[in-house]
Write a protein that holds these residues in place. Structure first.
Motif, PDB file in Angstrom:
ATOM      1  N   SER A 107      40.150  44.281  92.559  1.00 40.66           N
ATOM      2  CA  SER A 107      39.906  44.085  91.135  1.00 40.66           C
ATOM      3  C   SER A 107      41.128  44.507  90.341  1.00 40.66           C
ATOM      4  N   PHE A 108      41.541  43.640  89.411  1.00 40.39           N
ATOM      5  CA  PHE A 108      42.620  44.015  88.509  1.00 40.39           C
ATOM      6  C   PHE A 108      42.165  45.101  87.537  1.00 40.39           C
ATOM      7  N   VAL A 109      40.895  45.031  87.141  1.00 39.81           N
ATOM      8  CA  VAL A 109      40.374  46.024  86.203  1.00 39.81           C
ATOM      9  C   VAL A 109      40.382  47.420  86.831  1.00 39.81           C
ATOM     10  N   ALA A 110      39.879  47.552  88.065  1.00 42.31           N
ATOM     11  CA  ALA A 110      39.828  48.849  88.738  1.00 42.31           C
ATOM     12  C   ALA A 110      41.228  49.370  89.036  1.00 42.31           C
ATOM     13  N   ALA A 111      42.132  48.434  89.428  1.00 39.78           N
ATOM     14  CA  ALA A 111      43.508  48.844  89.699  1.00 39.78           C
ATOM     15  C   ALA A 111      44.169  49.359  88.426  1.00 39.78           C
ATOM     16  N   GLY A 112      43.918  48.662  87.301  1.00 35.26           N
ATOM     17  CA  GLY A 112      44.497  49.101  86.045  1.00 35.26           C
ATOM     18  C   GLY A 112      43.974  50.455  85.622  1.00 35.26           C
ATOM     19  N   ARG A 113      42.668  50.691  85.857  1.00 36.63           N
ATOM     20  CA  ARG A 113      42.084  51.985  85.511  1.00 36.63           C
ATOM     21  C   ARG A 113      42.764  53.104  86.304  1.00 36.63           C
ATOM     22  N   GLU A 114      43.054  52.855  87.575  1.00 34.84           N
ATOM     23  CA  GLU A 114      43.691  53.877  88.419  1.00 34.84           C
ATOM     24  C   GLU A 114      45.141  54.116  88.025  1.00 34.84           C
ATOM     25  N   LEU A 115      45.816  53.035  87.604  1.00 33.63           N
ATOM     26  CA  LEU A 115      47.239  53.143  87.262  1.00 33.63           C
ATOM     27  C   LEU A 115      47.480  53.454  85.793  1.00 33.63           C
ATOM     28  N   GLY A 116      46.415  53.477  84.980  1.00 34.53           N
ATOM     29  CA  GLY A 116      46.581  53.712  83.556  1.00 34.53           C
ATOM     30  C   GLY A 116      47.114  52.498  82.834  1.00 34.53           C
ATOM     31  N   LEU A 117      46.791  51.305  83.323  1.00 35.32           N
ATOM     32  CA  LEU A 117      47.244  50.048  82.730  1.00 35.32           C
ATOM     33  C   LEU A 117      46.037  49.190  82.380  1.00 35.32           C
ATOM     34  N   THR A 118      46.280  48.155  81.597  1.00 35.09           N
ATOM     35  CA  THR A 118      45.230  47.179  81.331  1.00 35.09           C
ATOM     36  C   THR A 118      45.131  46.218  82.514  1.00 35.09           C
ATOM     37  N   ALA A 119      43.973  45.570  82.648  1.00 36.26           N
ATOM     38  CA  ALA A 119      43.805  44.571  83.701  1.00 36.26           C
ATOM     39  C   ALA A 119      44.812  43.439  83.526  1.00 36.26           C
ATOM     40  N   SER A 120      45.090  43.095  82.260  1.00 38.06           N
ATOM     41  CA  SER A 120      46.065  42.031  81.989  1.00 38.06           C
ATOM     42  C   SER A 120      47.450  42.410  82.483  1.00 38.06           C
ATOM     43  N   ALA A 121      47.859  43.691  82.289  1.00 39.48           N
ATOM     44  CA  ALA A 121      49.177  44.138  82.744  1.00 39.48           C
ATOM     45  C   ALA A 121      49.272  44.096  84.262  1.00 39.48           C
ATOM     46  N   PHE A 153      46.936  36.485  96.183  1.00 40.57           N
ATOM     47  CA  PHE A 153      45.498  36.646  95.971  1.00 40.57           C
ATOM     48  C   PHE A 153      44.836  35.287  95.747  1.00 40.57           C
ATOM     49  N   GLN A 154      43.613  35.176  96.244  1.00 42.00           N
ATOM     50  CA  GLN A 154      42.713  34.116  95.825  1.00 42.00           C
ATOM     51  C   GLN A 154      41.889  34.680  94.678  1.00 42.00           C
ATOM     52  N   ARG A 155      41.900  34.013  93.532  1.00 49.80           N
ATOM     53  CA  ARG A 155      41.252  34.529  92.352  1.00 49.80           C
ATOM     54  C   ARG A 155      39.993  33.722  92.027  1.00 49.80           C
ATOM     55  N   SER A 156      38.961  34.413  91.625  1.00 47.14           N
ATOM     56  CA  SER A 156      37.753  33.772  91.106  1.00 47.14           C
ATOM     57  C   SER A 156      37.328  34.516  89.858  1.00 47.14           C
ATOM     58  N   THR A 157      36.287  34.055  89.205  1.00 43.59           N
ATOM     59  CA  THR A 157      35.850  34.714  87.974  1.00 43.59           C
ATOM     60  C   THR A 157      35.283  36.094  88.232  1.00 43.59           C
ATOM     61  N   ARG A 158      34.863  36.378  89.445  1.00 45.48           N
ATOM     62  CA  ARG A 158      34.211  37.653  89.737  1.00 45.48           C
ATOM     63  C   ARG A 158      35.064  38.608  90.574  1.00 45.48           C
ATOM     64  N   ARG A 159      35.919  38.080  91.427  1.00 45.34           N
ATOM     65  CA  ARG A 159      36.644  38.960  92.342  1.00 45.34           C
ATOM     66  C   ARG A 159      37.952  38.315  92.777  1.00 45.34           C
ATOM     67  N   ALA A 164      51.133  47.927  91.751  1.00 42.05           N
ATOM     68  CA  ALA A 164      50.022  47.183  91.147  1.00 42.05           C
ATOM     69  C   ALA A 164      49.358  46.283  92.184  1.00 42.05           C
ATOM     70  N   PHE A 165      50.158  45.629  93.006  1.00 36.23           N
ATOM     71  CA  PHE A 165      49.616  44.750  94.047  1.00 36.23           C
ATOM     72  C   PHE A 165      48.771  45.530  95.059  1.00 36.23           C
ATOM     73  N   VAL A 166      49.286  46.668  95.543  1.00 37.07           N
ATOM     74  CA  VAL A 166      48.558  47.443  96.549  1.00 37.07           C
ATOM     75  C   VAL A 166      47.256  47.971  95.978  1.00 37.07           C
ATOM     76  N   ARG A 167      47.285  48.505  94.750  1.00 40.81           N
ATOM     77  CA  ARG A 167      46.057  49.040  94.164  1.00 40.81           C
ATOM     78  C   ARG A 167      45.029  47.924  93.933  1.00 40.81           C
ATOM     79  N   ALA A 168      45.493  46.777  93.505  1.00 39.55           N
ATOM     80  CA  ALA A 168      44.571  45.657  93.292  1.00 39.55           C
ATOM     81  C   ALA A 168      43.985  45.177  94.622  1.00 39.55           C
ATOM     82  N   ALA A 169      44.802  45.161  95.657  1.00 41.09           N
ATOM     83  CA  ALA A 169      44.309  44.736  96.968  1.00 41.09           C
ATOM     84  C   ALA A 169      43.261  45.711  97.486  1.00 41.09           C
ATOM     85  N   GLU A 170      43.448  46.994  97.250  1.00 46.12           N
ATOM     86  CA  GLU A 170      42.497  47.997  97.730  1.00 46.12           C
ATOM     87  C   GLU A 170      41.204  47.989  96.914  1.00 46.12           C
ATOM     88  N   ALA A 171      41.322  47.748  95.601  1.00 46.12           N
ATOM     89  CA  ALA A 171      40.139  47.782  94.739  1.00 46.12           C
ATOM     90  C   ALA A 171      39.461  46.432  94.630  1.00 46.12           C
TER      91      ALA A 171
END
Length: 297
Positions: free
Chosen positions: A18-32, A49-55, A9-16
């Motif tokens: 975005s938690f939303v895009a990572a979840g889409r690739e992994l078949g998970l919700t952004a929250s998961a 991660f540094q988190r903001s409302t957009r990225r 989950a961490f690697v996919r989120a780092a590459e995308a």
């Protein structure tokens, strides 16, 4: 598995980014995905991660960790791919134990097998010892007779028959035995097992009520080749399997006698540990024994 899922989950989120895009690739919700990354950060005691409302963006610690995790996940993917290739294609070392005499069957057809499966490395042990297949680390054994080990899977690979044979010259000089009891008046060549030293019995079927007979031991040897040579030179009768003297019978240097009293055919079995999945290398070897080595009627 939780650790690996968190790393993925961490690697996919780092590459995308975005938690939303990572979840889409992994078949998970952004929250998961976000919860998996947060759990990973908690365990590591570092913010990834540094988190903001957009990225989201990697921290310095996250960048360092990402590079190492990317290699780890890549190695796991390579290992899975290598294992799948091994499962799909017959390859690797194949340890086989077979009765001593069966080298006459296998060796002539070995080139055909090795040409068909060049990535298999055969380790052949020809002996008549009773071996523990599992403790010896064998992949497959070929044996005859009763099967008693419930830990083994088995498949019949062929049959064989024992004959009493002699040279035409010997039979011309000494006559052809008409019944098993006549063996007592003939010279008999007896095979001695190399491991135990016991002589092989001559198993013949006689009529009911026939008194037991004795098989002389005119010449005893633990070498099948020596006994065949002695029989071809007219030194006596020999009791042996059809696959051992097949060439001599075809050439006419030996002929069978007492055919009406022959015992029922024996069976050859391929055995392998039941606790192991039938690997491609074992499967193709057993198939080869069935179709090419000793075709069963």
């Amino acid at each position: 598995m939780d650790n690996l899922n968190g790393l993925a989950a961490f690697v996919r989120a780092a590459e995308a980014r975005s938690f939303v895009a990572a979840g889409r690739e992994l078949g998970l919700t952004a929250s998961a995905v976000g919860k998996a990354v947060a759990k990973l950060e908690e365990r590591l005691g570092a913010r990834l991660f540094q988190r903001s409302t957009r990225r989201i963006s990697l921290t310095a610690e996250g960048t360092l960790f990402y590079e190492r995790c990317q290699r780890i996940l890549g190695d796991i993917a390579d290992a899975e791919a290598e294992l799948q290739r091994a499962l799909d294609a017959p390859r690797g070392r194949l340890r086989v134990s077979m009765p001593l005499a069966t080298h006459r069957l296998l060796v002539p057809v070995l080139p055909e097998f090795l040409r068909a499966y060049p990535e298999i490395e055969l380790d052949l042990d020809f002996n008549d010892r009773i071996v523990d297949v599992i403790e010896a680390g064998l992949d497959v054994v070929m044996r005859s007779g009763a099967l008693g080990d419930s830990r083994l899977m088995s498949r019949r690979v062929g049959q064989f028959r024992f004959h009493v044979v002699a040279s035409p010259g010997y039979l011309a000089r000494h006559g052809v035995p008409a019944r098993p009891a006549d063996l007592e008046r003939h010279a008999c060549l007896r095979y001695k097992f190399p491991t135990s030293g016991a002589m092989m019995e001559w198993t013949l079927q006689a009529e009911p009520g026939t008194p037991p007979w004795r098989v002389p031991a005119t010449l005893v040897s633990n070498s099948t080749d020596a006994l065949i040579a002695a029989a071809e030179r007219g030194l006596g009768l020999l009791y042996t399997a059809d696959f051992i003297v097949g060439r001599a019978l075809q050439a006419g240097t030996l002929r069978t006698v007492l055919d009406a009293y022959e015992a029922p055919p024996g069976l050859f079995w391929a055995l392998w540990p039941s606790s192991r999945q039938l690997s491609p290398k074992v499967r193709v070897f057993v198939d080869f024994l069935c179709t090419r080595l000793i075709p069963a009627p």
